[in-house]
Design an enzyme around this catalytic site. Structure first.
Site, PDB file in Angstrom:
ATOM      1  N   GLY A  94       1.467   5.290   2.984  1.00  0.00           N
ATOM      2  CA  GLY A  94       2.556   4.512   2.399  1.00  0.00           C
ATOM      3  C   GLY A  94       3.726   5.364   1.932  1.00  0.00           C
TER       4      GLY A  94
ATOM      5  N   ASP B  73      -1.871   6.136  18.575  1.00  0.00           N
ATOM      6  CA  ASP B  73      -2.617   6.483  19.793  1.00  0.00           C
ATOM      7  C   ASP B  73      -1.658   6.902  20.911  1.00  0.00           C
ATOM      8  OD1 ASP B  73      -5.050   5.786  18.529  1.00  0.00           O
ATOM      9  OD2 ASP B  73      -4.675   3.678  18.965  1.00  0.00           O
TER      10      ASP B  73
ATOM     11  N   ILE C 289      -1.443  -1.796   9.584  1.00  0.00           N
ATOM     12  CA  ILE C 289      -1.949  -0.447   9.864  1.00  0.00           C
ATOM     13  C   ILE C 289      -3.399  -0.326   9.402  1.00  0.00           C
ATOM     14  CG2 ILE C 289      -1.678   1.990   9.192  1.00  0.00           C
ATOM     15  CD1 ILE C 289       1.361   1.504   9.047  1.00  0.00           C
ATOM     16  N   SER C 290      -3.776  -1.075   8.357  1.00  0.00           N
ATOM     17  CA  SER C 290      -5.102  -0.968   7.740  1.00  0.00           C
ATOM     18  C   SER C 290      -6.215  -1.169   8.758  1.00  0.00           C
ATOM     19  CB  SER C 290      -5.249  -2.024   6.643  1.00  0.00           C
ATOM     20  OG  SER C 290      -4.098  -2.092   5.847  1.00  0.00           O
ATOM     21  N   ASN C 291      -7.203  -0.293   8.704  1.00  0.00           N
ATOM     22  CA  ASN C 291      -8.340  -0.354   9.624  1.00  0.00           C
ATOM     23  C   ASN C 291      -9.478  -1.201   9.060  1.00  0.00           C
ATOM     24  OD1 ASN C 291      -7.915   1.156  12.035  1.00  0.00           O
ATOM     25  ND2 ASN C 291      -7.799   3.027  10.794  1.00  0.00           N
TER      26      ASN C 291
ATOM     27  N   MET D 182       0.576   9.243  11.051  1.00  0.00           N
ATOM     28  CA  MET D 182       0.550   7.769  11.025  1.00  0.00           C
ATOM     29  C   MET D 182       1.849   7.217  10.445  1.00  0.00           C
ATOM     30  SD  MET D 182      -0.947   5.028  11.804  1.00  0.00           S
ATOM     31  CE  MET D 182       0.477   3.958  11.826  1.00  0.00           C
TER      32      MET D 182
ATOM     33  N   HIS E 293      -8.027  -0.229  18.763  1.00  0.00           N
ATOM     34  CA  HIS E 293      -7.765   0.991  17.996  1.00  0.00           C
ATOM     35  C   HIS E 293      -9.048   1.480  17.330  1.00  0.00           C
ATOM     36  CE1 HIS E 293      -5.831   4.000  15.589  1.00  0.00           C
ATOM     37  NE2 HIS E 293      -6.330   3.458  14.492  1.00  0.00           N
TER      38      HIS E 293
ATOM     39  N   GLY F 157       0.868  -1.188   0.000  1.00  0.00           N
ATOM     40  CA  GLY F 157       0.000   0.000   0.000  1.00  0.00           C
ATOM     41  C   GLY F 157       0.893   1.222   0.000  1.00  0.00           C
ATOM     42  N   ALA F 158       2.052   1.059  -0.668  1.00  0.00           N
ATOM     43  CA  ALA F 158       3.147   2.035  -0.558  1.00  0.00           C
ATOM     44  C   ALA F 158       2.894   3.339  -1.304  1.00  0.00           C
ATOM     45  CB  ALA F 158       4.442   1.392  -1.083  1.00  0.00           C
TER      46      ALA F 158
ATOM     47  N   ASN G  71     -11.625  -3.333   3.314  1.00  0.00           N
ATOM     48  CA  ASN G  71     -10.268  -3.609   3.789  1.00  0.00           C
ATOM     49  C   ASN G  71     -10.049  -5.048   4.250  1.00  0.00           C
ATOM     50  OD1 ASN G  71      -9.778  -1.003   3.169  1.00  0.00           O
ATOM     51  ND2 ASN G  71      -9.503  -0.261   5.256  1.00  0.00           N
TER      52      ASN G  71
HETATM   53  N1  LIG Z   1      -3.604   2.104  12.494  1.00  0.00           N
HETATM   54  C1  LIG Z   1      -3.792   3.401  12.497  1.00  0.00           C
HETATM   55  O1  LIG Z   1      -3.552   4.083  13.506  1.00  0.00           O
HETATM   56  C2  LIG Z   1      -4.259   4.113  11.250  1.00  0.00           C
HETATM   57  C3  LIG Z   1      -4.196   5.498  11.168  1.00  0.00           C
HETATM   58  C4  LIG Z   1      -4.602   6.117  10.001  1.00  0.00           C
HETATM   59  C5  LIG Z   1      -5.094   5.359   8.934  1.00  0.00           C
HETATM   60  N2  LIG Z   1      -5.145   4.009   9.055  1.00  0.00           N
HETATM   61  C6  LIG Z   1      -5.630   3.158   7.949  1.00  0.00           C
HETATM   62  O2  LIG Z   1      -4.592   2.968   6.992  1.00  0.00           O
HETATM   63  C7  LIG Z   1      -5.182   2.632   5.724  1.00  0.00           C
HETATM   64  C8  LIG Z   1      -4.538   3.438   4.595  1.00  0.00           C
HETATM   65  O3  LIG Z   1      -4.790   4.814   4.746  1.00  0.00           O
HETATM   66  P1  LIG Z   1      -4.257   5.888   3.665  1.00  0.00           P
HETATM   67  O4  LIG Z   1      -4.662   7.215   4.186  1.00  0.00           O
HETATM   68  O5  LIG Z   1      -2.832   5.612   3.346  1.00  0.00           O
HETATM   69  O6  LIG Z   1      -5.181   5.498   2.409  1.00  0.00           O
HETATM   70  P2  LIG Z   1      -4.882   5.820   0.843  1.00  0.00           P
HETATM   71  O7  LIG Z   1      -6.164   5.572   0.124  1.00  0.00           O
HETATM   72  O8  LIG Z   1      -4.229   7.138   0.713  1.00  0.00           O
HETATM   73  O9  LIG Z   1      -3.813   4.716   0.452  1.00  0.00           O
HETATM   74  C9  LIG Z   1      -4.134   3.358   0.424  1.00  0.00           C
HETATM   75  C10 LIG Z   1      -3.250   2.691  -0.601  1.00  0.00           C
HETATM   76  O10 LIG Z   1      -3.590   1.300  -0.602  1.00  0.00           O
HETATM   77  C11 LIG Z   1      -3.539   0.883  -1.958  1.00  0.00           C
HETATM   78  N3  LIG Z   1      -4.292  -0.358  -2.114  1.00  0.00           N
HETATM   79  C12 LIG Z   1      -5.632  -0.542  -2.220  1.00  0.00           C
HETATM   80  N4  LIG Z   1      -5.895  -1.841  -2.410  1.00  0.00           N
HETATM   81  C13 LIG Z   1      -4.714  -2.489  -2.415  1.00  0.00           C
HETATM   82  C14 LIG Z   1      -4.336  -3.840  -2.572  1.00  0.00           C
HETATM   83  N5  LIG Z   1      -5.250  -4.808  -2.771  1.00  0.00           N
HETATM   84  N6  LIG Z   1      -3.025  -4.139  -2.525  1.00  0.00           N
HETATM   85  C15 LIG Z   1      -2.089  -3.170  -2.314  1.00  0.00           C
HETATM   86  N7  LIG Z   1      -2.401  -1.884  -2.174  1.00  0.00           N
HETATM   87  C16 LIG Z   1      -3.690  -1.541  -2.221  1.00  0.00           C
HETATM   88  C17 LIG Z   1      -4.115   2.030  -2.759  1.00  0.00           C
HETATM   89  O11 LIG Z   1      -3.764   1.947  -4.141  1.00  0.00           O
HETATM   90  C18 LIG Z   1      -3.481   3.218  -2.039  1.00  0.00           C
HETATM   91  O12 LIG Z   1      -2.244   3.560  -2.632  1.00  0.00           O
HETATM   92  C19 LIG Z   1      -6.672   2.864   5.899  1.00  0.00           C
HETATM   93  O13 LIG Z   1      -7.308   1.634   6.134  1.00  0.00           O
HETATM   94  C20 LIG Z   1      -6.759   3.724   7.129  1.00  0.00           C
HETATM   95  O14 LIG Z   1      -7.994   3.600   7.807  1.00  0.00           O
HETATM   96  C21 LIG Z   1      -4.737   3.379  10.185  1.00  0.00           C
END
Ligand SMILES: NC(=O)c1ccc[n+]([C@@H]2O[C@H](COP(=O)([O-])OP(=O)(O)OC[C@H]3O[C@@H](n4cnc5c(N)ncnc54)[C@H](O)[C@@H]3O)[C@@H](O)[C@H]2O)c1
Length: 338
Positions: free
Chosen positions: A37, A173, A140-142, A251, A200, A31-32, A117
């Protein structure tokens, strides 16, 4: 910036310049190309602890990798695009960080992200179980409260499960709690440490301000208010971004802090502690975040909840039903997968 970023691991980072033999972590970001990423990959590229950075996404990784590869640090960078390139991205990895998936928009809870997700995390962790079964997996994914049970069940299906190596990244957090308490008390945030336990999402985020170092005294109204702010800090960012996503820069910082702590511990540094949402026997549900002593093979010892206040005890009791439901939802998802 490096020493500030790697605060819990600062000494090891400085040492790392002279003991390069150990600083060969091969890290993948899945998800870079996303909001998290990209800055996360930048921070990892900037670290002497990382020798190889492999970047996977379904879009834009060739560009992100080409851009980062010009930075004058040691880590090699390569981009991998689309499912057929995922195995090569993962082979030989020590640590895999997963911020792939959709973020929240205003009005959404983290659980609203489940439908999209869950399958992304299941697919990516299945590839990890097949191509780098020994790696540390940092999700990290929610919704993290469900994606960690998903990752666990997927690893079990592939016969590669090690509970000490699957982490739900809740570090943001802790980072927020440290910042908000420091603001309230006029302290240097770099010297504040508030453990945050539970899960979380909203009420499952439980800051243990009674265990804060240095010790802080807050009247009950302030304690209630700052606890609520820590629990809803993600929503604060979602609202401020007004449809453009959720926390990404803070994050990325928090994710990098967690990875550096993990790599330091894998390199033999002693006394490295981070909170993370993991398989646990510390509370009345199957997964729970508490401070963990990290070691060469992941979790060395769960340090548990420790002594807490009646206010914090009540928060735990109130969080358990929601945690159990989110955990069950993740487990059921994998059970029902073809
Ligand atoms: N754990 C935490 O504290 C925390 C904090 C903030 C956000 N998050 C979560 O992190 C995740 C990402 O957030 P973001 O703001 O970077 O989102 P974003 O939409 O900016 O980026 C997500 C990336 O994932 C890629 N992606 C989608 N499907 C994919 C797959 N099958 N394989 C590989 N890559 C794929 C997309 O192309 C995109 O580049 C979300 O689920 C968000 O809720 C978690």
């Amino acid at each position: 910036m490096l020493s500030a970023l790697a605060r819990p691991a600062g000494a090891a980072l400085r040492r790392s310049f002279s003991t390069s033999a150990q600083n060969n972590a091969k890290v993948a970001v899945l998800g870079a190309s996303g909001g998290i990423g990209q800055p996360l990959a930048l921070l990892l590229k900037n670290s002497p602890l990382v020798s190889r950075l492999t970047l996977y996404d379904i879009a834009h990784t060739p560009g992100v990798a080409a851009d980062l590869s010009h930075i004058e640090t040691r880590a090699t960078v390569k981009g991998y695009l689309g499912p057929e390139q995922l195995p090569d991205c993962l082979k030989g990895c020590d640590v895999v960080v997963i911020p792939a998936g959709v973020p929240r928009k205003p009005g959404m809870t983290r659980d609203d992200l489940f439908n999209t997700n869950a399958s992304i995390v299941a697919t990516l962790t299945a590839a990890c179980a097949q191509h780098c079964p020994e790696a540390m997996i940092c999700v990290i994914s929610n919704p993290v409260n469900s994606t960690i049970p998903i990752a666990t069940e997927v690893f079990k299906k592939h016969g590669a499960y090690d509970p000490n190596k699957i982490f739900g990244v809740t570090t943001l957090d802790i980072v927020r709690a440290n910042t908000f308490i420091a603001e309230l008390k006029g302290l240097d945030p770099a010297r504040v440490n508030v453990p945050v336990i539970g899960g979380h999402a909203g009420k499952t985020i439980i800051p243990l301000i009674s265990q804060c170092t240095p010790k802080v005294d807050l009247p009950q109204d302030q304690l209630t208010a700052v606890t609520g702010r820590i629990q809803e800090a993600g929503t604060e960012v979602v609202k401020a971004k007004a449809g453009a996503g959720s926390a990404t820069l803070s994050m990325a910082y928090a994710g990098a802090r967690f990875v550096f702590s993990l790599v330091d511990a894998m390199n033999g540094k002693e006394g490295v502690v981070e909170c993370s949402f993991v398989k646990s026997q510390e509370a009345d549900c199957a997964y729970f975040s508490t401070p963990l002593l990290l070691g060469k093979k992941g979790i060395e010892k769960n340090l548990g909840i420790g002594k807490i206040s009646p206010f914090e005890e009540k928060m735990i009791a109130e969080a358990i039903p929601e945690l159990k439901a989110s955990i069950k939802k993740g487990e059921e998802f994998v059970k029902n997968m073809k």
